[in-house]
Write a protein that holds these residues in place. Structure first.
Motif, PDB file in Angstrom:
ATOM      1  N   ALA A 150       0.813  -1.220   0.000  1.00 18.11           N
ATOM      2  CA  ALA A 150       0.000   0.000   0.000  1.00 18.11           C
ATOM      3  C   ALA A 150       0.846   1.270   0.000  1.00 18.11           C
ATOM      4  CB  ALA A 150      -0.947  -0.009   1.200  1.00 18.11           C
ATOM      5  N   ASP A 151       2.131   1.152   0.327  1.00 20.78           N
ATOM      6  CA  ASP A 151       3.038   2.300   0.282  1.00 20.78           C
ATOM      7  C   ASP A 151       3.764   2.410  -1.051  1.00 20.78           C
ATOM      8  OD1 ASP A 151       2.478   3.150   2.921  1.00 20.78           O
ATOM      9  OD2 ASP A 151       3.866   1.671   3.731  1.00 20.78           O
ATOM     10  N   GLY A 152       3.466   1.492  -1.970  1.00 20.54           N
ATOM     11  CA  GLY A 152       4.068   1.555  -3.288  1.00 20.54           C
ATOM     12  C   GLY A 152       5.369   0.801  -3.446  1.00 20.54           C
ATOM     13  N   ARG A 153       5.810   0.092  -2.411  1.00 28.68           N
ATOM     14  CA  ARG A 153       7.064  -0.663  -2.500  1.00 28.68           C
ATOM     15  C   ARG A 153       6.854  -1.958  -3.283  1.00 28.68           C
ATOM     16  NH1 ARG A 153       7.549   1.221   2.920  1.00 28.68           N
ATOM     17  NH2 ARG A 153       6.563  -0.692   3.659  1.00 28.68           N
ATOM     18  N   LEU A 154       7.763  -2.204  -4.237  1.00 28.59           N
ATOM     19  CA  LEU A 154       7.702  -3.412  -5.043  1.00 28.59           C
ATOM     20  C   LEU A 154       8.257  -4.595  -4.250  1.00 28.59           C
ATOM     21  CD1 LEU A 154       7.256  -4.774  -7.842  1.00 28.59           C
ATOM     22  CD2 LEU A 154       9.604  -4.107  -8.394  1.00 28.59           C
ATOM     23  N   HIS A 155       7.490  -5.681  -4.195  1.00 23.57           N
ATOM     24  CA  HIS A 155       7.926  -6.862  -3.444  1.00 23.57           C
ATOM     25  C   HIS A 155       8.192  -8.075  -4.325  1.00 23.57           C
ATOM     26  CE1 HIS A 155       7.426  -5.474   0.748  1.00 23.57           C
ATOM     27  NE2 HIS A 155       6.544  -4.655   0.215  1.00 23.57           N
ATOM     28  N   THR A 156       7.405  -8.253  -5.376  1.00 24.25           N
ATOM     29  CA  THR A 156       7.603  -9.401  -6.242  1.00 24.25           C
ATOM     30  C   THR A 156       6.979  -9.134  -7.596  1.00 24.25           C
ATOM     31  OG1 THR A 156       7.434 -11.825  -6.354  1.00 24.25           O
ATOM     32  CG2 THR A 156       5.499 -10.641  -5.544  1.00 24.25           C
ATOM     33  N   LEU A 157       7.114 -10.085  -8.496  1.00 21.81           N
ATOM     34  CA  LEU A 157       6.568  -9.969  -9.841  1.00 21.81           C
ATOM     35  C   LEU A 157       5.795 -11.228 -10.187  1.00 21.81           C
ATOM     36  CD1 LEU A 157       9.822  -8.726 -11.615  1.00 21.81           C
ATOM     37  CD2 LEU A 157       7.824  -7.294 -11.109  1.00 21.81           C
ATOM     38  N   GLN A 158       4.696 -11.044 -10.895  1.00 21.96           N
ATOM     39  CA  GLN A 158       4.002 -12.180 -11.495  1.00 21.96           C
ATOM     40  C   GLN A 158       4.386 -12.224 -12.968  1.00 21.96           C
ATOM     41  OE1 GLN A 158      -0.291 -12.108 -12.427  1.00 21.96           O
ATOM     42  NE2 GLN A 158      -0.454 -14.060 -11.309  1.00 21.96           N
ATOM     43  N   PHE A 159       4.753 -13.417 -13.435  1.00 23.92           N
ATOM     44  CA  PHE A 159       5.096 -13.610 -14.838  1.00 23.92           C
ATOM     45  C   PHE A 159       3.947 -14.345 -15.516  1.00 23.92           C
ATOM     46  CE2 PHE A 159       9.028 -13.417 -12.447  1.00 23.92           C
ATOM     47  CZ  PHE A 159       9.811 -12.555 -13.199  1.00 23.92           C
TER      48      PHE A 159
END
Length: 274
Positions: A150-159
């Protein structure tokens, strides 16, 4: 006791893909049977004194379990205190390793995201779903959907592969993370997958939070309710009418109840000839 502990891990559906050698008090990571090659989502830690106790779980699913050997002998106060220390040590080891794994995944996600090109609307998956690429990027032939908190920090990616196959970056945090399409004004829609979210945005013009799976609807709903306390929320459920318990609709209703949202879902009717 190793055998009993390993049997408990297997009974929970987290059996290691290869035999696991446990060193007392040391947290071990392993690939769970059925997970992709190279992943190490499973974890386990075992203490043998004063009574064999252990903890295990999966960073992929977020689950964690504790185990204690059955003993007919009553423990002394000192043994109970030692047992409590062992359990606390197991929890601290798990938390420290999880933080390390999550940080590594987040750093890798950012590196991959920053080095990727914007996705175009002609990607086979997007064409098949009839939706455009809203802020997506592409790595080789795979679409990347960022999962942020919710703070905009990127944690992971879906491919997402051209044929629709989906996977996440190993070790990344998913719980409470989402992909935002549009900016909220008077309402915010929550949905499971990217294609559903993009379709909703096309149809309504309302901002959408893509939660990736039904189990993440509640964590995302709570995180966004804290961020937008007065915004109207609509949980747009997948109607898994053909699955026992209808997990999509059940999870959507639980999320809606927790944050004071409405639920919307498609209905299906049997089609007959004539």
């Amino acid at each position: 006791m190793d055998e009993e502990f390993m049997a408990a891990i297997a009974a929970a559906g987290l059996e290691p893909a290869k035999p696991l050698e446990l060193i007392e008090g040391k947290l071990e990571r392993f690939r769970v049977q059925g997970d992709k090659a190279g992943s190490r989502n499973g974890w386990a830690v075992l203490h043998l004194h004063p009574v064999p106790v252990g903890a295990f779980g999966s960073w992929k699913t977020g689950e964690q379990h504790t185990w204690k050997a059955i003993s007919n002998e009553a423990m002394t106060p000192a043994q109970r205190a030692e047992l409590q220390r062992s359990m606390q040590a197991a929890q601290e080891a798990r938390s420290a390793e999880e933080a390390r794994v999550r940080a590594h995944a987040a750093a890798r996600a950012l590196k991959l995201w920053d080095g990727a090109k914007p996705a175009t609307n002609d990607h086979p998956y997007l064409v098949a779903k009839g939706v455009p690429a809203y802020g997506l990027r592409v790595l080789r032939d795979q679409i990347m959907v960022p999962a942020r908190d919710a703070d905009g920090r990127l944690h992971t990616l879906q491919f997402i592969a051209p044929d629709g196959g989906k996977r996440f970056l190993t070790g990344g945090r998913i719980a409470g993370c989402y992909f935002a399409i549009g900016r909220p004004d008077d309402a915010l829609l929550l949905a499971e997958g990217y294609a559903t979210g993009a379709t909703l945005y096309q149809a309504t013009g309302k901002a959408v939070a893509v939660c990736f799976n039904c189990g993440n609807l509640l964590p995302v709903a709570r995180a966004l309710r804290a961020k937008f306390p007065r915004l109207r929320f609509v949980i747009c459920a997948d109607n898994d009418s053909g699955t026992p318990g209808n997990p999509g609709l059940t999870a959507a209703r639980a999320a809606a109840k927790a944050v004071g949202a409405c639920v919307a879902f498609p209905t299906f009717s049997d089609l007959t000839d004539g």
